[in-house]
Design an enzyme around this catalytic site. Sequence first.
Site, short mmCIF file in Angstrom:
data_model
loop_
_atom_site.label_atom_id
_atom_site.label_comp_id
_atom_site.label_asym_id
_atom_site.label_seq_id
_atom_site.Cartn_x
_atom_site.Cartn_y
_atom_site.Cartn_z
N GLY A 185 0.79 -1.03 0.01
CA GLY A 185 0.07 0.04 0.05
C GLY A 185 0.97 1.28 -0.11
CB ALA A 421 22.15 7.76 -28.57
#
Length: 530
Positions: A185, A421
């Site tokens: 959670g 890149a």
Amino acid sequence: MVATTASASVEAEPTPLGGRIAELHEIRARALAGPGAKATGAQHAKGKLTARERIGLLLDEGSFSEVEQLRRHRATGFGLEDKKPYTDGVITGWGTVEGRTVFVYAHDFRIFGGALGEAHATKIHKIMDMALAAGAPLVSLNDGAGARIQEGVSALAGYGGIFRRNTKASGVIPQISVMLGPCAGGAAYSPALTDFVFMVRDTSQMFITGPDVVKAVTGEEISQNGLGGADVHAQTSGVAHFAYDDEETCLAEVRYLLSMLPQNNRESAPRVRCDDPADRRGETLLDLVPVDGSRPYDMAEVIGEIVDDGDYLEVHERWARNIVCALARLDGQVVGIVANQPRSLAGVLDIGASEKAARFVQMCDAFNIPLVTLLDVPGFLPGVGQEHGGIIRHGAKLLYAYCNATVPRISLILRKAYGGAYIVMDSQSIGADLTYAWPTNEIAVMGAEGAANVIFRRRIAEAEDPEAVRAHLVKEYRAELMHPYYAAERGLVDDVIDPAGTREVLIRSLAMLRTKHADLPSRKHGNPPQ
């Protein structure tokens, strides 16, 4: 004689203070013992250590000082009023790792399953505030069942206070989360906000909704480990940076990581004595990296040959394997290494690699760790999945991280560096302080074959022998625009170096850059791509 008798009588009677001290010792003994042998046995039966055993492995022997050991919750109702154990299920304090101060909190699963209530949370808040004020790392040893349901919204508010402090401390002190049990959670968000997450196989899990909820909502059946175990997060989701088989190894590696990090953002990482000669030549490098840009090799071997004693700590080793992020030392100084990995997807940049490297660059910059980037990158990974997944947005994260970094930055092009890149991987144009290249380097918009096909498409199509013409034009393009000295002639590479001398060049360059000072524009904060 009377005086002597009176004196003896007074000494024989316990003083009120003495009685109080004895009571204190008894209470402390109960707090140290915890909930008892049965609960401890159950913890050990699961293959898990107790909170105090874990702290003992993490910190230097005898260095731990506990805070609020006698804290107890004040909640009433639902049976809590009859059960008020000391510590309230979390042990907090500080100690040392290799003589340097480290703050720690550890959930005690034996008490309320390590669940967080108001008092429990307040203890964590206090130790987090102390760590930030002292400018020292914070390590959380997580083994808890989430919010204490009996305390309702007070428990939820306690988590909010932890998240706020995680965010406030981000980039100021190192924060390390060690997952040693369940984390479900909202509790999972605190580790996600920290710098590093460690997990232990089989005994630790992280997920927002557990297997039962997943099955009820989607119909999918899956185990806790299959949903959020250590291997899942280390290899698939990228949530965990490190995964180990047992707690002892895990905590030893946390100590090792701490030895390579500064205490805070105002200090440098500790420098150690180095017996590995700074001018050691790496003749092995000449054979490790093939001249043919299409042949793979293991970049990890290159890194091992360059750094001190071949020793480095790879971060996110099993996730996005087409890029390597590692902490290492060069002449005793800690550096962060970012390197394409030709052995995986030819070393291309994709969504995962961009995210992994961007976070690592940001961490290094936050904590004054110089960056060394090793390039052998053919470009970004093409494909519908990548484009629809937001490769533009994710690739921009890495670009932003490098452009925003003010630490010393050195880039080295081993072989190919193509297209966007090349720019993104800390090229000189985005702020690298020094750029070196090996004689095997090829820097271009794209590979020679692709470039020739684009530029000379019509000429090739009209030729009597298209393949022969294409081969000739590819050779011509490579010779004119991709030779090793083309970028150096234009000032985009500072020097073309002998691969065997790489270690010495990097060490000398880092020594020169040690006093580098760079300021960013005055602003509240940037707005990086998400």
